[in-house]
Design a protein around this motif. Structure first.
Motif, PDB file in Angstrom:
ATOM      1  N   PHE A  12      -3.164 -82.310 -51.789  1.00 25.77           N
ATOM      2  CA  PHE A  12      -3.359 -80.930 -52.204  1.00 25.77           C
ATOM      3  C   PHE A  12      -3.869 -80.816 -53.634  1.00 25.77           C
ATOM      4  O   PHE A  12      -4.027 -79.696 -54.138  1.00 25.77           O
ATOM      5  CB  PHE A  12      -2.042 -80.150 -52.076  1.00 25.77           C
ATOM      6  CG  PHE A  12      -1.640 -79.883 -50.659  1.00 25.77           C
ATOM      7  CD1 PHE A  12      -2.445 -79.140 -49.814  1.00 25.77           C
ATOM      8  CD2 PHE A  12      -0.444 -80.388 -50.162  1.00 25.77           C
ATOM      9  CE1 PHE A  12      -2.073 -78.891 -48.504  1.00 25.77           C
ATOM     10  CE2 PHE A  12      -0.068 -80.148 -48.847  1.00 25.77           C
ATOM     11  CZ  PHE A  12      -0.886 -79.395 -48.016  1.00 25.77           C
ATOM     12  N   TYR A  60      -7.566 -78.845 -48.116  1.00 25.39           N
ATOM     13  CA  TYR A  60      -6.824 -80.082 -48.353  1.00 25.39           C
ATOM     14  C   TYR A  60      -7.669 -81.277 -47.914  1.00 25.39           C
ATOM     15  O   TYR A  60      -8.640 -81.129 -47.168  1.00 25.39           O
ATOM     16  CB  TYR A  60      -5.499 -80.075 -47.578  1.00 25.39           C
ATOM     17  CG  TYR A  60      -5.660 -79.928 -46.076  1.00 25.39           C
ATOM     18  CD1 TYR A  60      -5.673 -81.041 -45.231  1.00 25.39           C
ATOM     19  CD2 TYR A  60      -5.809 -78.669 -45.484  1.00 25.39           C
ATOM     20  CE1 TYR A  60      -5.823 -80.906 -43.857  1.00 25.39           C
ATOM     21  CE2 TYR A  60      -5.957 -78.531 -44.123  1.00 25.39           C
ATOM     22  CZ  TYR A  60      -5.972 -79.641 -43.306  1.00 25.39           C
ATOM     23  OH  TYR A  60      -6.131 -79.511 -41.948  1.00 25.39           O
ATOM     24  N   SER A 104      -5.674 -75.539 -54.854  1.00 21.41           N
ATOM     25  CA  SER A 104      -5.040 -75.847 -53.568  1.00 21.41           C
ATOM     26  C   SER A 104      -3.589 -76.268 -53.711  1.00 21.41           C
ATOM     27  O   SER A 104      -2.796 -76.078 -52.795  1.00 21.41           O
ATOM     28  CB  SER A 104      -5.824 -76.943 -52.849  1.00 21.41           C
ATOM     29  OG  SER A 104      -5.878 -78.119 -53.637  1.00 21.41           O
ATOM     30  N   MET A 159       2.763 -76.298 -46.837  1.00 17.70           N
ATOM     31  CA  MET A 159       2.402 -77.530 -47.549  1.00 17.70           C
ATOM     32  C   MET A 159       3.391 -78.652 -47.247  1.00 17.70           C
ATOM     33  O   MET A 159       2.997 -79.808 -47.061  1.00 17.70           O
ATOM     34  CB  MET A 159       2.314 -77.267 -49.053  1.00 17.70           C
ATOM     35  CG  MET A 159       1.134 -76.395 -49.450  1.00 17.70           C
ATOM     36  SD  MET A 159       0.765 -76.433 -51.221  1.00 17.70           S
ATOM     37  CE  MET A 159       2.168 -75.543 -51.863  1.00 17.70           C
ATOM     38  N   LYS A 180      -7.346 -72.579 -52.972  1.00 21.02           N
ATOM     39  CA  LYS A 180      -6.422 -71.854 -52.098  1.00 21.02           C
ATOM     40  C   LYS A 180      -6.765 -70.375 -52.279  1.00 21.02           C
ATOM     41  O   LYS A 180      -6.183 -69.687 -53.116  1.00 21.02           O
ATOM     42  CB  LYS A 180      -4.974 -72.133 -52.478  1.00 21.02           C
ATOM     43  CG  LYS A 180      -3.956 -71.486 -51.554  1.00 21.02           C
ATOM     44  CD  LYS A 180      -2.547 -71.818 -52.001  1.00 21.02           C
ATOM     45  CE  LYS A 180      -2.243 -73.270 -51.800  1.00 21.02           C
ATOM     46  NZ  LYS A 180      -0.900 -73.666 -52.256  1.00 21.02           N
ATOM     47  N   GLN A 206      -5.987 -72.370 -47.165  1.00 21.14           N
ATOM     48  CA  GLN A 206      -5.557 -73.640 -47.755  1.00 21.14           C
ATOM     49  C   GLN A 206      -6.558 -74.751 -47.455  1.00 21.14           C
ATOM     50  O   GLN A 206      -6.797 -75.102 -46.313  1.00 21.14           O
ATOM     51  CB  GLN A 206      -4.192 -74.042 -47.207  1.00 21.14           C
ATOM     52  CG  GLN A 206      -3.669 -75.386 -47.687  1.00 21.14           C
ATOM     53  CD  GLN A 206      -3.278 -75.354 -49.158  1.00 21.14           C
ATOM     54  OE1 GLN A 206      -2.355 -74.656 -49.537  1.00 21.14           O
ATOM     55  NE2 GLN A 206      -3.997 -76.103 -49.974  1.00 21.14           N
TER      56      GLN A 206
END
Length: 726
Positions: free
Chosen positions: A338, A228, A485, A322, A351, A226
């Motif tokens: 995100f 971010y 993401s 998340m 992602k 992930q």
């Protein structure tokens, strides 16, 4: 006092400088292992609390795929309630994943009145197994009409229940499917479970052909990486575009971007490290195996990578991760972004979905060993991946298609929209040998002599990695690098499971027929592998996916290049897509059509919101600021003329031109938005797509003005402030 204009921006900067870290909320002496899974209703908890027969029944369902026995529901519900109450829970919630791509939950209290002012904590088996939330307000793509409200949640016993903590009380969360009263999937979990079941059944046929017996179900595994961004929350709240769309619709590039490559793997800022430590502690309590943390390429960008889990649990954990990141970021005075491309001109966020299949007995079935040319079982499963990706590349492309991911895919930071496979030098060589008749050797590992006496000789892999490939083999798994993401990993995993079921089914049937006709099994495997790589080897590409030449070569190979979301969505409606999903019971035709409609609707809504924001901010924030500066310059010109001095009009003319451009672009955008979008979801989406160029015209003029208007008049936090002040 209400702040306006540049005062908001300056106040945001002041507030960032005054930031004070939150107080430590945990005991520093706490051993890390003590909190692992503390808020999860694990099998260990069930073993302690459940009758032996009930426990064995649950384990058989989770580990063997046996049908859940409804008779044990009351026992499980009772002990689950007692455990939750001991954790301070007052409510329970069936958690599900509708086609919004987000998490949904309905909370109910354990406490029920029994008379005389008394209450009793109740949680029956039927309540655990099934809930009934309103289904009318979730996207359904035509599966449900607005006036048809009934929908059902159903307990997914394979994904553990957990406690969601809140300072004012805790909640027991129960992962569930979400279906209509006709049993059609309104969510992402239901088709994921169906697809995993289908893939496992076909994989097990292959394993039995290789002589394996009495093994647990084969499942897919997933490890999503992930990426971010973090920015100070004061900047976030001063940007209406970030609040409403998750990305900046305006913003000139900062003087310094990411060209120095100094942020990647750099020292993690203290404030960010504190956030990471807090999130990891919460993730550990929820049994989410966070493994790696580091700075990513872009300033303000970071990454977390968990360990592999069963795909269904990994998908649930990814959604929970998340949510946790968003909540913890706020506690640290930051906002977690995100969006795939929150800042234009700066690397976006993906992602990466790492995919494998196997079970506890076999481990990953995609481990080649030191001599993969001799590992026939691995080669069969690897060939199945090659066939699946080549045959159904359009479905893989649509699994990552969205209005937000369109800003990222194809740039020199993310894989191209052309779906191809990177195998690496070793495997590419083995399959080239197979295509010519038989593989007799494998490239081995090497050694790296660094030239420093104190360092040991380091082994090197027989092949490099390729960061430009959308689907790359990385040693014991395939890494699907195209997902965005902000997207749910359920969709790519549904697609991967289904197309793997198709390939494994084809290969198992082929081998069963050959062996049944008396052919030697090893020779049959060799022939099958040769056929697969000959017919589907065009999808293998080990070169630079960013190069212009690749698009030309891919076209010559017959690989589709579905550049934008609206190019990809029709893949869901093709006869071959309907056939494969119906064959393996993942979607029926109505369910698949509903996904197509929802994709169009979500695209149109996403771009529509951005268009409204662009018009609003351009008209009420940026244009007024630019006109104020233009007025100041004009007043200075008038003052000089009144004093008999011939003024230099260059600055006034320079700022006036983009103001005119901005005014014209805003007018054109409004006209475009006022035009009729169409009668179908696809037509609405096409109309929304036509607004993108008009929005770009507005942005170009606005970003030009940002570099011209006096800094003390510019109202929005800039890229250099948001990306570097943290």
């Amino acid at each position: 006092m209400t702040l306006s204009g540049n005062a908001v921006r300056l106040q945001a900067i002041t507030n960032v400088e005054a930031y004070v870290p939150p107080a430590i909320s945990f005991d520093p002496a706490e051993a890390p292992g003590e909190i692992w899974g503390a808020n999860v209703f694990t099998l260990a908890e069930m073993r302690l609390r459940l009758p032996k027969a009930a426990y064995k029944s649950v384990v058989a369902t989770i580990e063997k795929g046996a049908k859940l026995d409804p008779a044990i529901a009351d026992s499980v519900a009772s002990v689950m309630k007692d455990w939750a109450l001991s954790k301070g829970a007052t409510h329970y919630a069936h958690v599900f994943y509708p086609m919004t791509g987000l998490t949904a939950e309905k909370h109910d209290s354990f406490l029920e009145p029994v008379g005389d002012g008394q209450t009793l904590a109740e949680f029956a088996g039927k309540t655990l197994i099934q809930g009934e939330p309103d289904a009318s307000s979730f996207p359904s793509g035509g599966l449900r009409s607005t006036f048809e409200a009934r929908g059902y949640t159903g307990w997914d016993v394979t994904s553990p229940a957990y406690i969601l903590e809140n300072p004012n009380g805790n909640t027991l969360c129960i992962p569930t499917v979400f279906v209509s009263m006709t049993g059609e999937a309104l969510d992402y979990k239901t088709p994921l479970l169906r697809s995993q079941q289908a893939m496992g059944a076909q994989a097990e046929r292959i394993l039995r052909l290789f002589g394996h017996e009495d093994f647990d179900h084969i499942v897919s595994f997933c490890g999503p990486e992930q990426e971010y961004f973090l920015i100070d929350r004061h900047f976030f709240l001063a940007r209406p575009d970030l609040i409403n769309s998750g990305r900046t619709l305006f913003g000139a590039k900062p003087p310094k971007g990411q060209e120095f490559d100094d942020h990647y793997f750099g020292a993690i800022p203290d404030r960010v490290l504190g956030f990471m430590m807090d999130t990891e502690r919460e993730l550990f309590k929820l049994g989410i195996p966070a493994k790696t943390r580091h700075n990513e390429v872009a300033p303000g960008q970071f990454e977390i990578a968990p360990m592999f889990e069963k795909a269904n649990i990994a998908a649930d954990h990814q959604q929970l991760l998340m949510t946790t990141f968003k909540n913890i970021a706020k506690k640290h005075g930051m906002e977690c972004l995100f969006h795939e491309k929150p800042f234009a001109g700066v690397n976006g966020s993906g992602k990466h979905v790492n995919f494998s299949l196997g079970n506890a007995q076999f481990g990953s079935l995609l481990v080649p060993g030191d001599t993969p040319h001799e590992n026939a079982q691995f080669l069969v499963f690897c060939a199945a991946v090659i066939r699946a990706v080549h045959k159904f590349s359009g479905l893989l492309r649509v699994s990552v298609a969205s209005a937000t991911n369109d800003h990222r895919l194809g740039a020199n930071e993310a894989p191209p929209a052309i779906i191809s496979i990177f195998l690496g030098d070793q495997l590419a060589d083995v399959f080239e040998q197979i295509a010519k008749g038989a593989a007799t050797s494998s490239k081995g590992k090497g050694s790296m002599i660094i030239g420093v006496d104190t360092l040991p000789v380091l082994p090197t892999d027989p092949g490099d990695r390729n960061r430009t490939s959308p689907f790359a083999f990385t040693g014991n798994r395939f890494e699907f690098r195209a997902p965005g993401s902000g997207q749910t990993i359920n969709v790519p995993m549904i697609i991967l499971n289904t197309i793997m079921a198709d390939s494994l089914d084809y290969m198992a049937t082929w081998l069963e027929k050959a062996v049944g006709e008396g052919e030697d099994f090893d020779m049959a495997v060799q022939k099958l592998l040769t056929e697969i790589i000959t017919e589907h080897g065009a999808v293998v590409f080990n070169g630079d996916g960013y190069s212009d030449n690749w698009a030309v070569e891919a076209e010559a190979r017959g690989l589709p290049n579905l550049k934008m979301t609206l190019d990809a969505i029709p893949e869901l409606g093709k006869p071959e897509a309907i056939e494969v999903f119906e064959k393996y019971g993942v979607f029926n035709a109505r369910e698949l059509h509903s996904r197509e409609e929802v994709r169009y609707e979500m695209y149109a809504l996403t771009v529509g919101v951005e268009a409204k924001l662009t018009l609003e901010m351009g008209s009420t924030v940026i244009l007024p600021a630019a006109i104020r500066y233009q007025t100041e310059l004009a007043q200075n010109v008038a003052t000089l003329k009144a004093a008999g001095v011939e003024p230099d009009l260059t600055m006034l003319q320079t700022v006036s031109a983009p103001i005119s451009d901005l005014t014209a672009a805003l007018t054109a955008l409004k006209a475009g938005m006022d035009a009729h979008g169409g009668d179908t979801a696809a037509e609405e989406a096409a109309h929304a797509q036509s607004l993108l160029a008009l929005m770009d015209d507005v942005r170009w003029a606005a970003d030009t003005l940002e570099n011209l208007v006096a800094d003390d008049l510019w109202p929005l936090p800039t890229y250099q402030e948001m990306l570097y002040i943290l």
